[in-house]
Scaffold this motif. Structure first.
Motif, short mmCIF file in Angstrom:
data_model
loop_
_atom_site.label_atom_id
_atom_site.label_comp_id
_atom_site.label_asym_id
_atom_site.label_seq_id
_atom_site.Cartn_x
_atom_site.Cartn_y
_atom_site.Cartn_z
N TRP A 1 -4.60 -1.23 3.72
CA TRP A 1 -4.46 -2.27 4.59
C TRP A 1 -4.62 -1.77 6.04
O TRP A 1 -4.14 -0.70 6.60
N VAL B 1 0.95 -1.04 -0.09
CA VAL B 1 0.28 -0.12 0.06
C VAL B 1 0.87 1.03 -0.03
O VAL B 1 1.15 2.25 0.99
N ARG C 1 -7.00 1.43 -2.38
CA ARG C 1 -6.74 0.25 -1.70
C ARG C 1 -5.99 0.45 -0.39
O ARG C 1 -5.16 1.48 -0.09
N GLU D 1 -6.58 -6.82 4.10
CA GLU D 1 -6.38 -5.81 2.92
C GLU D 1 -7.87 -5.41 2.50
O GLU D 1 -8.65 -6.36 2.46
N VAL E 1 -10.81 -2.40 0.04
CA VAL E 1 -10.85 -1.44 -0.83
C VAL E 1 -11.83 -0.75 -0.23
O VAL E 1 -12.67 -0.98 0.22
#
Length: 798
Positions: free
Chosen positions: A556, A525, A554, A576, A578
């Motif tokens: 984490w 990321v 995106r 993880e 979105v």
């Protein structure tokens, strides 16, 4: 005037040195070696532009003589050396506690194969997206190298000397994946980041535009009327005379106010100060000093030149007499008029009349030291000039192209600079030049700026390129205004992180892998950052999807529970994902136990002084602690006799927030403060109780629709203890899935019948896997489906 100097301790403790006739090995820390080879047997002990403090506490290490080679061993590394000229086969450093299965050995002269995690770059001038980065001190293989063989040396009298390039001088960092510790080692040897002035943490207004004094005043008046705060006023090059005979200069360089635009400069600057702003002027020094300048005769006198010749005085940063006069004559009178610091706009490369002397580094170094005169806190504004530049904030990243690609690169660029210790980048928020008007792009850039080291709006000399919020559509103007206000509200948190950066060696913005270095997800990321000790930010750098009207990023989330401080949505970590946000928001996530102090004003003032009313964001669910750090604004900020510390603590089991009492100097603080404890997404049913010094007080309590509960207590003496209790072990409230899904669907640009079907499916009360499989069977645009799934799946363990 004697040139100012930095404190240095360049000679290492002899106990840390292993030396032969032509080599010297210095064990600076358990993970940092200095490796020198000298054909003539002479070694360098003067400080360099990178290494000021080689005298460090001597770590434990062993020296093993194997006959054919030496070994130097610490708990982090093993050096193997054949005592000869440095070669790939004869000199290596193995990282102990291998971080990779086969690549954790550095060999002299061997390329790192792109495994260095990167540092930063000199400038983003004309960049449209990514640019190559110079190396930092963090590497995926566990090691990194700074080659100091050709850097300038600092002499005892404050001047510089070029290197003898026949000698090799390397600093090998072998910290494995302890990247944050490698950066702290860099600071230990190179010097710490300074504490920047508190006012530098607010918004900066800048535009390359030919303002008049009245136009600039009117603009600031309009900003104030609109509730848009600024703490720094930047004047680009048109403050000075630019219509110059080409025979004596280009007009880019200048030190004489243009009286047609600014008839009374001192009065103009005094007015800006009265409004609560500090002022910086742009200076392009490359053309030297022409005979048209008001300071020309004084410069000639200082340099022993004949002013009657009318010859231009060449810019020569290698001439100590010129540099002394440059500071003492050219700039001193302007500073007396009210200029607070300088924007050094050097674009003419790294070369000078003396090989090895980089004019940019010289300007950064001497301007910064000179700015500390009379007990002031140093500040300068200039481009990056190599390792060691972190000592001279703030960084000007240059004239980036206006594009989504440029925006997408800047979070990564800002965070990665921490790998070389460079913590105070300032970007042209909104981009500088070219491109096309894109209101959404401009708004997302302001949001990035809010969570950057310095927020500075700027643009090129174009009548259509403006950054005032009202120059954009109303939807965007409102969001930009909100975030510019939020930036000033964040100053109490930012200034605490400012002190943390200087004292603990942790930049404000760092890559995720600095804190979670052993998690592969942290490296995946690159645009997500740690923003101080309490927050993670995943800037939105792509346009909205037309169906969902949200933009995706995106991210984490490490293990634990996380709350978005802007939306109140609660997430399970350890994954993880979105994230999707409408125009009004970006993901700003705080873990359970987080405490974030803010200025409580909805519309903060221009000068971000110590506020009389503070708000503390509290995320329940785990214990938390934070110390609010403030200082009186004088000196370097490191004198503890001028620093106030207010402890904040959250006890999860007892359900009590404790504030104060203040420790240290606090005469510069308000005698009493109003405190608002804002509990994010706290469960319903709690009844807060407040006490001050043991006596119960009646707080003002307010609930908001997103689950925030605000508890306000006024007139709390700064040296008293405030406690706000919610009852034992308060919990976070369950996410309002139905309400949030409804809001996402309501904004979506899709058919009404489809919206109803999606809402019915997701709120049906059937098992989660049934609802999601049903959703997958509907003809829902992918981005919209992902946005509603995010809400449904944000927290499934509650």
């Amino acid at each position: 005037m004697a040139l100012p100097t930095l404190p240095t301790s360049p000679v290492a403790d002899p106990a840390a040195v292993v030396q032969g006739e032509h080599y010297r090995i210095t064990v600076l820390t358990d993970g940092l070696l200095r490796l020198e080879h000298s054909p003539d047997g002479v070694f360098e002990d003067r400080p360099s532009t990178f290494a000021l403090h080689r005298r460090q506490p001597v770590p434990e290490f062993r020296v093993v003589d194997r006959g054919t080679h030496l070994e130097v061993v610490t708990r982090r590394l093993r050096l193997t050396y054949d005592r000869g000229p440095f070669t790939t086969s004869g000199l290596s450093v193995a990282v102990l506690g291998a971080v990779t299965s086969w690549h954790s050995v550095w060999r002299y002269g061997q390329d790192e194969d792109g495994r260095n995690l990167g540092g930063t770059a000199r400038t983003l001038d004309e960049a449209d997206g990514a640019v190559p980065l110079e190396p930092g001190v963090a590497g995926l293989n566990g090691y990194a190298v700074i080659d100091d063989s050709t850097s300038l040396l600092l002499t005892d009298d404050g001047w510089v000397a070029p290197r003898d390039d026949a000698r090799t001088d390397l600093y090998v960092f072998a910290y494995g994946h302890d990247h944050a510790e490698a950066v702290r080692a860099l600071y230990a040897v190179s010097g710490a980041q300074p504490v920047v002035p508190r006012w530098a943490l607010g918004n900066w207004w800048s535009r390359y535009h030919r303002y008049t004094a009245d136009e600039y005043r009117a603009l600031l008046t309009r900003f104030r009327a609109a509730g848009v705060p600024f703490s720094v006023a930047v004047l680009d090059m048109d403050w000075h005379v630019t219509d110059v005979d080409p025979a004596i200069g280009s007009g880019w360089t200048g030190y004489t106010w243009d009286r047609e635009l600014f008839p009374d400069p001192a009065a103009f600057l005094a007015d800006l100060h009265a409004r609560g702003l500090r002022v910086t002027l742009n200076v392009h020094p490359a053309d030297g000093v022409g005979p048209h300048e008001e300071a020309y005769a004084s410069m000639c006198a200082a340099l022993g030149l004949d002013p009657s010749t009318r010859d231009p005085i060449a810019f020569d940063v290698t001439d100590e007499a010129f540099l002394t006069a440059y500071l003492d004559v050219l700039h001193r009178g302007l500073e007396a008029d009210g200029v607070d610091f300088w924007w050094i706009d050097w674009q003419q490369g790294a070369h000078s009349r003396v090989a090895g002397i980089d004019p940019l580094w010289m300007l950064n170094h001497f301007h910064f030291l000179d700015s500390a005169r009379d007990g002031r806190r140093s500040l300068t504004f200039s481009r990056y000039a190599g390792p060691g530049s972190h000592r001279y904030p703030v960084g000007f990243s240059g004239d980036a192209v206006i594009s989504w690609a440029s925006l997408a690169f800047q979070p990564y660029f800002t965070a990665t600079a921490a790998n070389i210790g460079y913590g105070w980048w300032s970007h042209d928020v909104g981009g500088h030049m070219f491109g096309a008007k894109d209101d959404e792009l401009a708004t997302r850039w302001v949001q990035l700026g809010t969570f950057s080291p310095v927020l500075r709006l700027h643009s090129s000399n174009n009548p259509f390129l403006t950054k005032e919020p009202w120059s954009f559509a109303p939807e965007h103007a409102a969001v930009q205004t909100d975030f510019l206000r939020l930036r000033h509200r964040l100053v109490p948190y930012l200034h605490t992180m400012n002190h943390r950066a200087a004292r603990e060696g942790v930049p404000l913005v760092t890559p995720m892998y600095h804190r979670w270095s052993r998690h592969a997800e942290a490296y995946r990321v690159p645009g997500q950052v740690a923003f101080g000790s309490q927050l993670l930010v995943a800037p939105v750098t792509a346009p909205r999807d037309p169906a969902s009207v949200t933009a995706a990023v995106r991210a984490w989330l490490p293990d634990g529970t996380w709350v978005d401080v802007l939306t109140g949505l609660v997430y399970d970590g350890g994954r993880e994902l979105v994230l999707h946000r409408d125009l009004t928001s970006v993901p700003v996530l705080a873990p359970a136990g987080a405490l974030v102090p803010l200025d409580a004003a909805d519309v903060p003032g221009d000068d971000p002084v110590e506020p009389a009313a503070l708000e503390v964001l509290v995320v329940v669910g785990a214990d938390g602690a934070f110390t609010l750090v403030e200082d009186d604004g004088t000196g370097d900020g490191l004198d503890e006799s001028r620093v106030a510390r207010t402890p904040l603590a959250w006890d999860q089991a007892a359900g009590v927030l404790t504030v104060g009492p203040v420790a240290g100097a606090h005469g510069f603080l308000p005698a009493t403060r109003t405190w608002t404890a804002t509990f994010l997404s706290v469960a319903d049913g709690v009844r807060p109780v407040a006490t001050v010094e043991g006596g119960t007080v009646e707080p003002v309590v307010a609930r908001t629709a997103d689950g925030r509960m605000r508890v306000t207590v006024g007139d709390v003496p700064v040296d008293a203890t405030l406690r706000v209790g919610l009852g034992e072990a308060p919990a976070l409230r369950p996410n309002d899935v139905a309400g949030r899904v409804h809001r996402v669907l309501d904004a979506a640009q899709v058919g009404y019948e489809l919206k109803s079907r999606v809402l019915d499916v997701l709120t049906s009360g059937r098992p989660l896997h049934v609802r999601l499989s049903h959703l997958a069977a509907l003809d829902v645009p992918q981005a919209l489906r992902a946005a509603v799934e995010e809400v449904v799946l944000a927290r499934v363990t509650a």
